[in-house]
Design a protein around this motif. Structure first.
Motif, mmCIF file in Angstrom:
data_model
loop_
_atom_site.group_PDB
_atom_site.id
_atom_site.type_symbol
_atom_site.label_atom_id
_atom_site.label_comp_id
_atom_site.label_asym_id
_atom_site.label_seq_id
_atom_site.Cartn_x
_atom_site.Cartn_y
_atom_site.Cartn_z
ATOM 1 N N VAL A 284 33.138 52.276 32.217
ATOM 2 C CA VAL A 284 33.425 51.124 33.077
ATOM 3 C C VAL A 284 32.294 50.883 34.070
ATOM 4 O O VAL A 284 31.847 49.743 34.267
ATOM 5 C CB VAL A 284 34.764 51.328 33.821
ATOM 6 N N GLN B 185 44.548 58.102 28.991
ATOM 7 C CA GLN B 185 43.615 57.035 29.337
ATOM 8 C C GLN B 185 44.310 55.893 30.065
ATOM 9 O O GLN B 185 43.752 55.309 30.996
ATOM 10 C CB GLN B 185 42.936 56.493 28.078
ATOM 11 N N SER C 281 36.080 57.420 30.918
ATOM 12 C CA SER C 281 36.527 56.130 31.423
ATOM 13 C C SER C 281 35.645 55.651 32.568
ATOM 14 O O SER C 281 35.214 54.494 32.603
ATOM 15 C CB SER C 281 37.987 56.219 31.893
ATOM 16 N N GLY D 216 40.539 49.044 29.858
ATOM 17 C CA GLY D 216 40.745 50.432 29.440
ATOM 18 C C GLY D 216 42.217 50.787 29.373
ATOM 19 O O GLY D 216 42.639 51.584 28.520
ATOM 20 N N GLN E 164 42.955 54.693 33.678
ATOM 21 C CA GLN E 164 42.352 53.377 33.863
ATOM 22 C C GLN E 164 43.303 52.402 34.541
ATOM 23 O O GLN E 164 42.861 51.458 35.196
ATOM 24 C CB GLN E 164 41.882 52.822 32.516
ATOM 25 N N LEU F 142 41.387 54.554 38.293
ATOM 26 C CA LEU F 142 40.018 54.040 38.339
ATOM 27 C C LEU F 142 39.839 52.895 39.326
ATOM 28 O O LEU F 142 38.825 52.821 40.038
ATOM 29 C CB LEU F 142 39.596 53.601 36.934
ATOM 30 N N SER G 179 38.333 47.889 34.166
ATOM 31 C CA SER G 179 39.110 49.117 33.951
ATOM 32 C C SER G 179 40.480 48.807 33.370
ATOM 33 O O SER G 179 41.062 49.619 32.650
ATOM 34 C CB SER G 179 39.256 49.893 35.267
ATOM 35 N N LYS G 180 41.015 47.603 33.671
ATOM 36 C CA LYS G 180 42.309 47.213 33.102
ATOM 37 C C LYS G 180 42.208 47.030 31.590
ATOM 38 O O LYS G 180 43.197 47.198 30.868
ATOM 39 C CB LYS G 180 42.801 45.924 33.756
#
Length: 412
Positions: free
Chosen positions: A335, A275, A331, A148, A279, A283, A145-146
């Motif tokens: 992921v 986003q 997202s 993202g 993220q 997330l 997610s990072k």
């Protein structure tokens, strides 16, 4: 006690080195996305100057989808066999050529020719492979997610920078700027990325496999692992309608919302901020608290509702409101599906699996522009949203009745 201390010190040193590599990969990813969105501030307007209409813009995007669809699995296999440094170097070098060809594009045919290097332009899947190789399975979704978050940063900077440069200095200068930026990314790869990020204990099995990059048997073999095929089907069916909207967004922004290059840059920057927040700050905690299956079902249900809202959006203001749940659902969906797929295969095959996953997105980009161009020209932009609502609602109900089995990380 002395031996335990040495083992602990070695473990801490490896963890610190892995963290350093991952941080550099995050930077390389953010830069790559910056250059890609800088390009998106050039291509639609240059294509319009060269006489392209909405349908031909769709054909141009379809060309990219086909090329990357074919290149994705092969590139992933290449990354597994030859390592992270070689794979990322190839991807960055191809992007340099891509921008140089764009800079000299002065004929409609050149816009198609400059897309050829995209067959190797897979920085994001290669970065995902590195992060997957260097993180524990239980922390994988958070680490992915990072990436993202990096995507959001790149979207903001690239969109605003591209819009500004294109407005002030024109398409050629902007494309050359992107080429120089990618040379810098290539230097980062050569300086900081190790030859391979695979666990040394997995190399023996990999070395015993066929070394052919084009061994389709080794690529399709991964589809036979438990849980892989159902996850792929969900990724394709649920992702197609929203994929159509994404690839058509530049056209919708230009034709439907009447945005100029600089305004379009600000819009893309806003999408990037949303986003980045989702993220980077939302997330990660969700992946710790809720199961991947639950998050997947939730994201598909929310995507369905977003499609319904998009169908009736007539102004930029309301689109900006809808962007928040839209980016959140996309997202989570991307992921979680990537995390589930990489946990379904041995760690020596994560590059190939992520290449296959990228090919799903490219399949959507292949079908999406032509389908989206047809729908937009014949039925208006509301038809895209309504199809997204209906398809995702069907998948949502199906997964409620028959959820995907929980995926445990495979070991060698």
């Amino acid at each position: 006690m002395g031996e335990k201390g040495e083992v602990s010190a070695v473990g801490a040193s490896r963890a610190a080195e892995s963290r350093k590599i991952i941080n550099v990969v995050y930077l390389i990813t953010a830069l790559d996305i910056t250059w890609i969105f800088l390009q998106l501030s050039v291509t639609p307007y240059l294509a319009k100057k060269l006489g392209f209409d909405t349908l031909w813009l769709g054909y141009l995007q379809t060309t990219v989808g086909v090329i990357q669809l074919l290149g994705g699995p092969v590139f992933g296999r290449f990354a597994d066999l030859f390592g992270a440094r070689t794979a990322l170097s190839l991807a960055c070098s191809s992007t340099v050529v891509f921008f140089l060809l764009l800079a000299v594009a002065n004929h409609p045919a050149m816009l198609f020719i400059h897309k050829i290097p995209t067959v190797f332009m897979h920085v994001l899947p290669a970065s995902q492979m590195v992060v997957t190789d260097l993180t524990e399975p239980e922390k994988r979704a958070d680490a992915l997610s990072k990436l993202g978050l990096c995507f959001g940063v790149g979207m903001i900077v690239g969109s605003m920078l591209g819009g500004h440069l294109n407005t002030r200095y024109g398409e050629t200068f902007t494309a050359c700027f992107g080429a120089v930026g990618n040379v810098f990314s290539l230097l980062l790869v050569l300086k900081f990325i190790p030859r391979t990020t695979k666990d040394p204990r997995t190399n023996t099995e990999s070395e015993n496999k066929s070394k052919s990059i084009f061994n389709l048997g080794e690529i399709t073999r991964l589809m036979k692992f438990p849980g892989v095929t159902p996850t792929f089907l969900v990724k394709i069916v649920a992702g197609l309608p929203s994929g159509i909207f994404q690839v058509m967004f530049s056209v919708i922004a230009m034709e439907f919302f009447k945005l100029q290059p600089e305004q379009n840059g600000y819009m893309m920057a806003y999408l990037g901020i949303v986003q980045m927040v989702i993220q980077g700050g939302v997330l990660g905690p969700l992946t710790v608290r809720y199961s991947e299956s639950s998050l997947l079902i939730m994201s598909i249900g929310l995507t369905s509702l977003v499609g319904l809202a998009q169908a009736y959006t007539q102004s930029v203001f309301w689109f900006c409101v809808i962007v928040i749940p839209m980016m959140f659902s996309l997202s989570v969906f991307n992921v979680i599906t990537d995390s589930m797929l990489t946990k379904s295969v041995p760690s020596s095959d994560t590059g190939t699996m992520l290449g296959l996953s990228a090919s799903v997105k490219n399949l959507l980009r292949t079908v999406g522009p032509t389908a989206g161009g047809y729908l937009y020209m014949n039925y208006g932009q509301s038809s895209i949203g309504l199809i997204q609502f209906l398809v995702n609602m069907v998948v949502f109900v199906y997964l409620l009745l028959r959820p995907l089995k929980r995926t445990e990380a495979r070991k060698e």
